[in-house]
Design an enzyme around this catalytic site. Sequence first.
Site, mmCIF file in Angstrom:
data_model
loop_
_atom_site.group_PDB
_atom_site.id
_atom_site.type_symbol
_atom_site.label_atom_id
_atom_site.label_comp_id
_atom_site.label_asym_id
_atom_site.label_seq_id
_atom_site.Cartn_x
_atom_site.Cartn_y
_atom_site.Cartn_z
ATOM 1 N N ASP A 138 34.671 42.439 37.828
ATOM 2 C CA ASP A 138 33.773 42.357 38.984
ATOM 3 C C ASP A 138 34.495 41.920 40.249
ATOM 4 O O ASP A 138 33.896 41.885 41.327
ATOM 5 C CB ASP A 138 32.584 41.429 38.695
ATOM 6 C CG ASP A 138 33.015 39.999 38.421
ATOM 7 O OD1 ASP A 138 34.056 39.821 37.776
ATOM 8 O OD2 ASP A 138 32.301 39.076 38.835
ATOM 9 N N ASP A 192 36.848 38.203 46.068
ATOM 10 C CA ASP A 192 36.683 36.864 45.492
ATOM 11 C C ASP A 192 38.016 36.152 45.308
ATOM 12 O O ASP A 192 38.566 36.097 44.209
ATOM 13 C CB ASP A 192 35.937 36.940 44.157
ATOM 14 C CG ASP A 192 35.529 35.540 43.670
ATOM 15 O OD1 ASP A 192 35.884 34.552 44.335
ATOM 16 O OD2 ASP A 192 34.869 35.454 42.631
#
Length: 285
Positions: free
Chosen positions: A40, A50
Amino acid sequence: MVSSDQQKYKDFFENVCNRTADLMVEWFRVGFVHGVMNTDNMSILGLTIDYGPYSMMDEYNLNFTPNTTDLPGRRYAFGKQAQIANWNLWKLANALQPIINDEKFLENTLNNFGVYFWEAHDKMLCKKFGFDGLKKEDEVFFSNWQGLMQELALDHTLFFNQLERITPETDLHEHFSPVAYAVLNEEKLSRLKEFMEHYQSRLHSNSISKAESLDLMKKTNPKFILRNYLLYQCIEEINAGKTAMLMKLTQALENPYQELFPEFSVKRPSSYDNTAGCSTLSCSS
């Protein structure tokens, strides 16, 4: 017969794999560790998101991970980033299979990922060392270099900066001690001397001049990386209402191949070795 849509997705997937491999090579070049590169956190454009527990690597260590939640298995460690990227691409391939409908193509493309990555990786290392091109014997040289870096706990960025300044008259102990996180005893110095002799021998086989070799190194090896302890110091100063360090770090980031601030070109101070936010971070940092 392959439809136009199938071919479009095949081309797309090949491009994603190549871009991802190129990105991993760049991370290895500058010593960047993502820290939590699961599926992800990789986009289908071959990019990542991220960056919570990321870190620029200080002492060279293939097993280094800045993410405390990754410590049990070190799935996302520096040396495993290409491996985990390949695993993520396999998951993407599973999702695209109903559209592409060609398992053999997907398997071959994924299996070629490693070939593409390692060739690009070794060519990148050639530039870091100032070599004119990749030779067959360089694979052994690079393997020996990795062993040397870990055994002597040398700073990844500063090692290459020092390598650019080395001469036949250089005192190796005096030259490399400031960039080592371990004491360079006689045994380690002997190992370093042997490696440098091999390095000089390899440079002599170059078809380019010394000036061209040095120019190649300077364009490939950054003088500045944004180390976590510097960010920690900067945050502390900002909390105290000071912005001078922030301005300097911003300027250094805009010119990473210039040594604008020599005080940033030092190894991580030992006082920050176990400070949270400097050498380790959690996934939610």
